[in-house]
Design a protein around this motif. Sequence first.
Motif, short mmCIF file in Angstrom:
data_model
loop_
_atom_site.label_atom_id
_atom_site.label_comp_id
_atom_site.label_asym_id
_atom_site.label_seq_id
_atom_site.Cartn_x
_atom_site.Cartn_y
_atom_site.Cartn_z
N MET A 1 52.56 25.90 42.35
CA MET A 1 51.96 27.17 42.72
C MET A 1 52.81 28.33 42.22
O MET A 1 52.29 29.34 41.71
CB MET A 1 51.84 27.23 44.25
N LYS A 2 54.11 28.18 42.32
CA LYS A 2 55.00 29.22 41.83
C LYS A 2 54.85 29.40 40.32
O LYS A 2 54.83 30.54 39.81
CB LYS A 2 56.45 28.84 42.17
N LEU A 4 52.21 28.71 38.56
CA LEU A 4 50.89 29.29 38.30
C LEU A 4 50.94 30.81 38.48
O LEU A 4 50.41 31.57 37.65
CB LEU A 4 49.86 28.69 39.25
N LEU A 5 51.57 31.26 39.55
CA LEU A 5 51.69 32.70 39.80
C LEU A 5 52.52 33.39 38.71
O LEU A 5 52.22 34.51 38.30
CB LEU A 5 52.32 32.94 41.17
N TRP A 11 53.73 36.73 40.04
CA TRP A 11 54.77 36.23 40.94
C TRP A 11 55.64 37.36 41.49
O TRP A 11 56.15 37.28 42.60
CB TRP A 11 55.64 35.20 40.20
N LEU A 30 44.78 33.42 44.81
CA LEU A 30 45.29 32.14 44.31
C LEU A 30 45.93 31.34 45.44
O LEU A 30 45.77 30.11 45.52
CB LEU A 30 46.30 32.38 43.19
N LEU A 31 46.64 32.02 46.32
CA LEU A 31 47.26 31.33 47.46
C LEU A 31 46.20 30.80 48.41
O LEU A 31 46.30 29.67 48.90
CB LEU A 31 48.21 32.28 48.19
N GLN A 33 43.27 29.87 47.66
CA GLN A 33 42.59 28.73 47.03
C GLN A 33 43.40 27.44 47.14
O GLN A 33 42.86 26.34 46.96
CB GLN A 33 42.32 29.03 45.55
N SER A 34 44.69 27.56 47.43
CA SER A 34 45.57 26.38 47.45
C SER A 34 45.77 25.80 48.85
O SER A 34 46.46 24.80 49.00
CB SER A 34 46.93 26.74 46.84
N TRP A 53 52.66 33.92 51.45
CA TRP A 53 53.58 32.91 50.91
C TRP A 53 54.57 32.45 51.99
O TRP A 53 54.79 31.26 52.17
CB TRP A 53 54.32 33.48 49.71
#
Length: 210
Positions: A1-2, A4-5, A11, A30-31, A33-34, A53
């Motif tokens: 995830m990191k 991807l950001l 990020w 995005l967060l 969605q995860s 986060w």
Amino acid sequence: MKMLLRGLKVWEVVERESTEGDKNDMATVLLFQSIPETMILQVGKLDTAKKVWDAIKTRHVGADRVREARLQTLITEFDRLKMKETDKIDDFVGKLSKISSKSTALGESMNEAKLVKKFLQGLPRKKFIHIVASLEQLLDLNTANFEDVVGRLKAYEERIAAEEEEETQDDQSKLMYSNSEPQHRDGGYRGRGRGGRYYNRGRKIIILGK
């Protein structure tokens, strides 16, 4: 995830808690969605990606006290881990890597020197003592590359396996040859004719009827 950001260049809003519109919105989406829907309901009111986060991190990693307890458990598991005689190098490396990944997720990374030393110490001494002794003399274990050491041990393992297979085939060949030799009793030959059995003892032939 990191990653991807980072790849999407957002990020920074998580790292520095920025409320910059577009980037903050994209990172938050995005967060969301995860994570599962039930968790979205818990963090949905947070207004920055940084807060989302941190909430996710706290949920999965836990508070500092819980994290320390998990780390201690992993360290104990790491110290006790040894390769079984029936295991392959890949099996043992997989277990080491799994513990290392869990430790990194909890904020404690294991350096390569620690992995290399544990890897060599955890191998069955009887089977790998010669190659381990050679590597300890040849390499500086404080700077040795973990993957390189693993590769050397895998090559050695394959060589030993090939030699053992060759020895097994030789033993089977000898056994088959031994079983194919004619068997004699009392230095003579025993057979069966039409009228019965006969024994060859010296110059006399004794015929036994049915």
